[in-house]
Scaffold this active site. Structure first.
Site, short mmCIF file in Angstrom:
data_model
loop_
_atom_site.label_atom_id
_atom_site.label_comp_id
_atom_site.label_asym_id
_atom_site.label_seq_id
_atom_site.Cartn_x
_atom_site.Cartn_y
_atom_site.Cartn_z
N GLY A 1 -4.42 -8.56 -39.80
CA GLY A 1 -3.36 -8.52 -40.80
C GLY A 1 -2.92 -9.90 -41.25
N LEU A 2 -3.74 -10.91 -40.94
CA LEU A 2 -3.36 -12.28 -41.31
C LEU A 2 -4.13 -12.79 -42.53
CD1 LEU A 2 -2.84 -13.84 -37.80
CD2 LEU A 2 -1.14 -13.73 -39.59
N GLY A 3 -4.80 -11.87 -43.20
CA GLY A 3 -5.44 -12.24 -44.47
C GLY A 3 -6.71 -13.05 -44.31
N SER A 4 -7.39 -12.91 -43.17
CA SER A 4 -8.58 -13.73 -42.93
C SER A 4 -9.63 -13.54 -44.04
CB SER A 4 -9.13 -13.39 -41.55
OG SER A 4 -10.50 -13.30 -41.54
N PRO B 1 -7.19 -15.35 -37.01
CA PRO B 1 -7.73 -14.21 -36.26
C PRO B 1 -8.20 -13.12 -37.22
CG PRO B 1 -5.59 -14.88 -35.38
CD PRO B 1 -5.80 -15.66 -36.64
N VAL B 2 -9.39 -12.55 -36.98
CA VAL B 2 -9.91 -11.54 -37.92
C VAL B 2 -9.31 -10.17 -37.62
CG1 VAL B 2 -12.09 -12.69 -38.44
CG2 VAL B 2 -11.96 -11.14 -36.50
N ALA C 1 -9.31 -12.55 -47.24
CA ALA C 1 -8.92 -13.13 -48.52
C ALA C 1 -8.95 -14.66 -48.45
CB ALA C 1 -7.53 -12.64 -48.94
N ALA C 2 -8.55 -15.22 -47.30
CA ALA C 2 -8.53 -16.68 -47.17
C ALA C 2 -9.95 -17.24 -47.20
CB ALA C 2 -7.82 -17.09 -45.88
N ASP D 1 -2.49 -9.81 -50.75
CA ASP D 1 -3.13 -10.83 -49.90
C ASP D 1 -3.68 -11.99 -50.73
OD1 ASP D 1 -2.66 -9.03 -47.86
OD2 ASP D 1 -4.62 -9.34 -46.91
#
Ligand code: PMV
Length: 312
Positions: free
Chosen positions: A103-106, A99-100, A108-109, A150
Site C-alpha cells: 500500500g506504499l505505491g511501489s 516495500p512491495v 506507481a513509483a 497513487d
C-alpha cells in the site's frame, strides 16, 4: 547515465471510497524511493532495450516481457508517447526501497521513475500530466479500475486532496504531521480488496453508498483538521475511517491488532491504509510517542516501521 526517482505514498483518508467518486487524501513518503537508471548500450542495435530489476531477480530484453509485465508496459508506453520505434539502445535498471504490495505505491513509483528517466535520456522529458497518465495506465494491470490517486500523489510529490475526474487540489498542513507506518506480515492484494468492496456494493448498493458517503465526510473533516490543526484532531477521524473500512471487509485480525497496538501506545488514532487485507497501517502521533509506537507495532507483528512527517 540518466536517473530519476520517485517517493512512496500513503493514503491518509478515503481509500476504496475514492474508486466510487468520493475524495481522498494522500501524502508522499520520502523515506522510501524507487529509482530508475538508464544508460546507453553501445554496440547493440537500435530499439534494443534491456530491463533489469536486481531486487526481484529480473533481467530480460523488452520483447521477452509479456503485455501484463508492469516494467515493460511502462517502457512501451514511453515509446508510444514519444512516437519512437527504434530508439538508442539502452539498459533500464530499477531499484527500490519501497516495500512491495504494502500500500506504499511501489508500482506507481517504479513506473514514474522509469518514465522520467527514459524520456529524459532520449531527450524528450515528458510533462508531469503525461507521466501521471502513463503511470495510471500501468496501474490498470494491478486492478482494472484504479482511482488514479497513487500516480497523482507520486508524480506531484506533495499532499493531495484527490477526487476522480476533478483537477487535483493541493493541501497545506498547518503544522508538521508525524506518522508511523507499520508494514504487516501479509501482502496487500489490491485487486482482491477492490473486488471485495465491489461485491459489498453489488450485494447492498444502498449500504455501500452510505459507507462511501460517511468516508467522504471524514475526508472533508480531515482536510479541515490538517489545514487548521492541531494534528490530534485527526485521531478520531482515522479511527472512524478504519471502522468503516473494517465494515466493508478489507481489514484483517492482523491489521486490527496493529491499529490497536498503536492506539494503546499513545497514537492520536490509527487506520489501515491502501487496499487493505494486508499491507500497512498508519498512526498519527505526537513526535515524543513515535519510538514507543514503533516498538509496540513491531511487538504486535509489524515486519517494518517507517516514521515520516508531512510538513507545512
Ligand atoms: O493498495 P494501494 O495503496 O495501491 O491503494 C489502493 C487504493 C484503493 O482506493 C483501494 C484503490 C484505488 O485505486 O484508489
Amino acid at each position: 547515465m540518466t536517473t530519476a526517482s520517485a517517493p512512496g505514498k500513503i493514503i491518509l483518508f478515503g481509500e476504496h471510497a475514492v474508486v466510487y467518486g468520493r475524495p481522498a487524501i494522500a501524502v508522499p513518503v520520502r523515506q522510501v524511493r524507487a529509482q530508475a537508471a538508464v544508460e546507453d548500450l553501445p554496440g547493440e542495435s537500435p530499439g534494443r532495450i534491456r530491463l533489469e530489476a536486481p531486487d526481484i531477480g529480473r533481467s530480460l530484453w523488452l520483447p521477452q516481457a509479456g503485455s501484463d509485465d508492469p516494467l515493460a508496459r511502462a517502457v512501451r508506453l514511453v515509446l508510444e508517447a514519444l512516437g519512437m520505434r527504434d530508439p538508442r539502445p539502452v539498459r533500464v535498471r530499477v531499484t527500490s526501497s519501497i516495500p512491495v504490495a504494502s500500500g506504499l505505491g511501489s508500482g506507481a513509483a517504479v513506473t514514474v521513475a522509469i518514465v522520467r528517466a527514459l524520456s529524459a535520456h532520449w531527450e524528450h522529458p515528458l510533462p508531469d500530466e503525461t507521466v501521471s497518465e502513463l503511470a495510471y495506465e500501468v496501474e490498470k494491470i494491478h486492478h482494472g479500475t484504479p482511482s488514479g490517486i497513487d500516480n497523482t500523489v507520486i508524480v506531484h510529490q506533495r499532499p493531495v486532496y484527490f477526487q476522480r475526474g476533478r483537477p487535483i487540489q493541493s493541501l497545506t498542513v498547518a503544522q508538521p504531521l508525524h506518522l508511523v507506518i507499520a508494514i504487516s506480515d501479509q501482502p496487500s492484494p489490491t485487486a482482491v480488496a477492490v473486488a471485495r468492496v465491489r461485491e459489498h456494493w453489488e450485494s447492498d448498493p444502498q449500504a455501500a453508498e452510505a459507507d462511501f458517503d460517511a468516508i467522504g465526510r471524514l475526508v472533508d473533516q480531515a482536510r479541515r483538521a490538517l489545514e487548521e490543526g492541531p494534528a490530534a484532531r485527526l485521531g478520531p477521524l482515522m479511527d472512524e475511517n478504519h471502522a468503516l473500512l473494517a465494515r466493508m471487509g478489507v481489514s484483517t485480525p492482523a491489521l486490527d491488532r496493529l491499529v490497536d497496538a498503536a492506539r494503546c501506545a499513545g497514537a492520536y488514532g490509527a487506520k489501515l491504509s491502501g487496499g487493505g487485507l494486508g499491507g500497512n497501517i498508519i498512526a498519527a502521533c505526537d513526535p515524543s510517542r513515535a519510538e514507543a509506537i514503533e516498538r509496540a507495532l513491531l511487538e504486535a507483528g509489524a515486519t517494518q516501521t517507517i516514521t515520516t512527517q508531512v510538513n507545512p
